[in-house]
Scaffold this motif. Structure first.
Motif, PDB file in Angstrom:
ATOM      1  N   LYS B  43      10.234  14.927  41.587  1.00  0.00           N
ATOM      2  CA  LYS B  43       8.843  15.390  41.513  1.00  0.00           C
ATOM      3  C   LYS B  43       8.334  15.344  40.077  1.00  0.00           C
ATOM      4  O   LYS B  43       7.132  15.313  39.853  1.00  0.00           O
ATOM      5  N   THR B  44       9.229  15.381  39.106  1.00  0.00           N
ATOM      6  CA  THR B  44       8.819  15.328  37.699  1.00  0.00           C
ATOM      7  C   THR B  44       8.180  13.993  37.353  1.00  0.00           C
ATOM      8  O   THR B  44       7.199  13.950  36.627  1.00  0.00           O
ATOM      9  N   LYS B  46       7.961  10.910  39.726  1.00  0.00           N
ATOM     10  CA  LYS B  46       7.267  10.255  40.844  1.00  0.00           C
ATOM     11  C   LYS B  46       7.213   8.726  40.686  1.00  0.00           C
ATOM     12  O   LYS B  46       6.349   8.080  41.277  1.00  0.00           O
ATOM     13  N   LYS B 279      -7.510  18.203  33.476  1.00  0.00           N
ATOM     14  CA  LYS B 279      -7.423  17.145  34.481  1.00  0.00           C
ATOM     15  C   LYS B 279      -6.413  16.067  34.104  1.00  0.00           C
ATOM     16  O   LYS B 279      -6.163  15.153  34.879  1.00  0.00           O
ATOM     17  N   VAL B 280      -5.810  16.166  32.923  1.00  0.00           N
ATOM     18  CA  VAL B 280      -4.665  15.299  32.634  1.00  0.00           C
ATOM     19  C   VAL B 280      -3.437  16.102  32.193  1.00  0.00           C
ATOM     20  O   VAL B 280      -2.303  15.693  32.450  1.00  0.00           O
ATOM     21  N   GLY B 282      -2.836  19.355  33.148  1.00  0.00           N
ATOM     22  CA  GLY B 282      -2.520  20.500  34.006  1.00  0.00           C
ATOM     23  C   GLY B 282      -2.789  21.773  33.229  1.00  0.00           C
ATOM     24  O   GLY B 282      -2.875  21.745  31.991  1.00  0.00           O
ATOM     25  N   HIS B 334       3.648  21.480  30.981  1.00  0.00           N
ATOM     26  CA  HIS B 334       4.491  21.256  32.167  1.00  0.00           C
ATOM     27  C   HIS B 334       4.255  19.827  32.632  1.00  0.00           C
ATOM     28  O   HIS B 334       3.253  19.523  33.281  1.00  0.00           O
ATOM     29  N   CYS B 336       5.440  17.856  34.851  1.00  0.00           N
ATOM     30  CA  CYS B 336       5.344  17.512  36.277  1.00  0.00           C
ATOM     31  C   CYS B 336       3.890  17.474  36.743  1.00  0.00           C
ATOM     32  O   CYS B 336       3.534  16.714  37.649  1.00  0.00           O
ATOM     33  N   LEU B 337       3.046  18.323  36.157  1.00  0.00           N
ATOM     34  CA  LEU B 337       1.638  18.342  36.558  1.00  0.00           C
ATOM     35  C   LEU B 337       0.906  17.143  35.984  1.00  0.00           C
ATOM     36  O   LEU B 337       0.043  16.554  36.645  1.00  0.00           O
ATOM     37  N   ASN B 340       1.386  13.972  37.931  1.00  0.00           N
ATOM     38  CA  ASN B 340       0.685  14.000  39.213  1.00  0.00           C
ATOM     39  C   ASN B 340      -0.816  13.807  39.068  1.00  0.00           C
ATOM     40  O   ASN B 340      -1.547  13.819  40.056  1.00  0.00           O
ATOM     41  N   LEU B 341      -1.294  13.639  37.838  1.00  0.00           N
ATOM     42  CA  LEU B 341      -2.731  13.502  37.606  1.00  0.00           C
ATOM     43  C   LEU B 341      -3.151  12.090  37.239  1.00  0.00           C
ATOM     44  O   LEU B 341      -4.333  11.838  37.030  1.00  0.00           O
ATOM     45  N   ASP B 343      -2.581   7.694  37.878  1.00  0.00           N
ATOM     46  CA  ASP B 343      -2.087   6.648  38.775  1.00  0.00           C
ATOM     47  C   ASP B 343      -1.071   5.744  38.094  1.00  0.00           C
ATOM     48  O   ASP B 343      -0.201   5.194  38.753  1.00  0.00           O
ATOM     49  N   ARG B 362       2.481   9.941  43.334  1.00  0.00           N
ATOM     50  CA  ARG B 362       1.429  10.886  42.930  1.00  0.00           C
ATOM     51  C   ARG B 362       0.662  11.378  44.159  1.00  0.00           C
ATOM     52  O   ARG B 362       0.336  10.594  45.042  1.00  0.00           O
ATOM     53  N   ASN B 365       1.726  15.299  48.545  1.00  0.00           N
ATOM     54  CA  ASN B 365       1.998  16.729  48.697  1.00  0.00           C
ATOM     55  C   ASN B 365       2.509  17.102  50.070  1.00  0.00           C
ATOM     56  O   ASN B 365       2.879  18.255  50.297  1.00  0.00           O
TER      57      ASN B 365
END
Lengths: 366, 366
Positions: B43-44, B46, B279-280, B282, B334, B336-337, B340-341, B343, B362, B365
């Motif tokens: 998950k870190t 992806k 938004k990038v 987290g 963090h 991981c967040l 996920n933001l 592509d 990404r 969920n």
């Protein structure tokens, strides 16, 4: 809000179309009654279908935060976009802005003479095709020049070859308990002072743009010509807790599943885990917030911890926990972050799924 | 970390390939020396390319948080996946798990007898094709049963028709100043107690899985057979501030541009805005964190406020602000967040861009 569809995997972002439309109509009517242009901030929704509803209800155009968001909405046919951010325009950004200006009216923010000169340097002979608005700081203390310095930025921009068509500010300090009314007063004062100095310098017919969802309802006509609220389309737990929307107005929730129970010692509240974590809710949590989001149908519950795929819910004392596998509707604290975490949203009307919308501008950070 | 490419629009996520590989190799070696299987949490990152580097360095497979993440990594050719989450398996989830089990070894988490029975109900005659591990709570107090209750869950699962192949725990309370060593002790104690009760009940050859990035280096062999760290591949500001990585180990940064200056009154530090916001980056910010992220090359600076597209940096007193338009490397709190933001991420080696990698999982969920 109507019940969400139960045939989607969770977590799933669900929009109630009727409530969305009601929120859009109400803000449009409120702005019109005050003689204010409405230019909603589309970073909240990032969805062309919602942009078209806003324009159909009377919005003059959209506000966005990035060139990438502007590209998505111009592609979708929106003809008037304000990039409400102090862009540093390099050659690549300039080429993108000019491509947009071929197809729509595009205005950008600046908050420094250097930023204006950089914009003109990069846009070259086309500089006046991308007009600018000067950003003022009215008390949020993020970007924006001091109101008393704004006219110098405007004059430097015009001298460099830019076209100044307005000023804008974001009263972001309206996000807090009892903070909206003082923030509106600050906003008015800053814009009044700046607008007077612009007029003394010979500027005429400027757009004077302000507003945020907490402050939008309070702003009198005054000096403003335009409002830029964003969150009002959906509402969220922040607006709910600040009293700027009612739970029955909230048009976006995250459908989630109870996956784990924790029965506490006698006399302590039970807790459980739902599968909506920070990777769908976002992890904004203001100091005044009661938790990491709210449960729409259980206002006494609190989300006391959040990790990437777990929200820990503390349940009222002496009330049975919802069964494992049951579904709950979570209201994110800050809905703009949630939208940016999903590719598609489910749209329901009267509890029946109508289909999905693509979050076309998700991730368009630059 | 080598300088990032200067030809990308900002904010841009940049991975230094050499540092990434060094981090992957070091953790693999450390686990191997202790006789522990390494099953990194994907998950870190992806990103399939990174998963393959981990497996090539000796990882036995991956951990993921969702079925959707498992699908991405099985599609990419990873043959052994543990979904480290107490899934509530409905019919749709069961069909997806069985499709995965046709192509890979897939194990899932449970933390209740009801969850196990639901899994068996949905998988039907194929229940034993998707083995389960029982999640214990070792002190983080999120999901997981109490160690003393774990064997009852395992017995209920076997009675229902499931196949129990192990236990796992996440010592998430290792994330804090001086918290790692006590969390490792808690983890050992919980797993020792549970493993003994499992053996008493006749279970043999179980996987005993633990670990997090802060605790991974401290875990002795003890009762553990497997480690599941995630963040170690990149590092982030949390690990830096907790002392679990050095700034020179950090393999992922967010390249950002200075867009706005604010010169304070004399004697106060200056501030500026960079275009990397929540938004990038987290918006996770632990109580003990010094800010909303760090600047890799300016350890004395602090990110004192964060909104969606603005990070407000407080600069050391009496030091000139970096020029408008200059670029800085932000280390997210963090990581991981952050992954996920976006592509795609930019991959550099010795300061030269090698290309980009897709963040294939990404937003997966569910």
């Amino acid at each position: 809000m109507a019940p969400p569809p139960d045939d989607a995997s969770t977590p799933a972002v669900v929009i109630d179309a009727a409530l969305l439309e009601r929120n859009i109509t109400a803000m449009a009517k409120s702005a019109r009654q005050r003689g204010l242009a409405l230019r909603p901030h589309a970073k909240t929704h990032k969805i062309p279908e919602i942009a078209h509803l806003q324009v159909a209800a009377g919005a003059v155009g959209l506000t966005v935060a990035t060139i990438g968001e502007a590209e998505v909405f111009v592609d979708a046919g929106i003809g008037d976009i304000f990039i409400g951010y102090p862009l540093w325009v390099d050659q690549r950004a300039a080429a993108r802005l000019l491509a947009l200006a071929d197809r729509a009216r595009v205005t950008v923010g600046i908050d420094s003479a250097e930023g204006a000169r950089q914009l003109v340097r990069s846009l070259g002979a086309d500089a006046r095709r991308v007009p600018v608005r000067v950003e003022l700081d009215c008390g949020h203390h993020r970007s924006g020049v001091r109101p008393e310095d704004a006219v110098d930025v405007a004059k430097a921009a015009e001298s460099a070859g830019a076209r100044v068509t307005g000023m804008f500010t974001f009263p972001g300090h309206s996000y807090g308990p009892d903070a909206a009314a003082p923030a509106v007063a600050d906003e008015q004062q800053a814009l009044f002072a700046a607008e007077a100095s612009f007029r003394d310098a010979g500027f005429r017919g400027l757009d004077v743009s302000g507003g945020s969802t907490p402050s939008a309802g309070l702003a009198t006509g005054g000096i403003l010509t335009e409002l830029r609220p964003g969150v009002y389309v959906f509402g969220d737990a922040q607006q709910w807790e600040l009293g700027h929307c009612r739970p029955e107005d909230i048009a976006l929730t995250v459908e989630s599943t109870v996956v784990s129970h924790r029965i506490g010692p006698p006399g302590t509240p039970g807790r459980f885990i739902v599968d909506a974590g920070s990777k769908v809710l976002g992890s904004d949590r203001a100091a005044w917030a009661t938790g990491y989001g709210r449960l729409l149908d259980h206002p006494d519950a609190r989300i006391v911890a959040l990790s990437e795929h777990h929200a820990t819910v503390e349940w009222p004392l002496n009330v049975s926990l919802p069964p494992l596998g049951s579904r709950l509707r979570v209201v994110p604290n800050h809905v703009c972050l949630t939208i940016n975490l999903v590719d598609r949203v489910h749209v329901v009307r009267d509890g029946v799924e109508q289909g999905t919308w693509a979050v076309a501008a998700r991730g368009r950070n630059s």
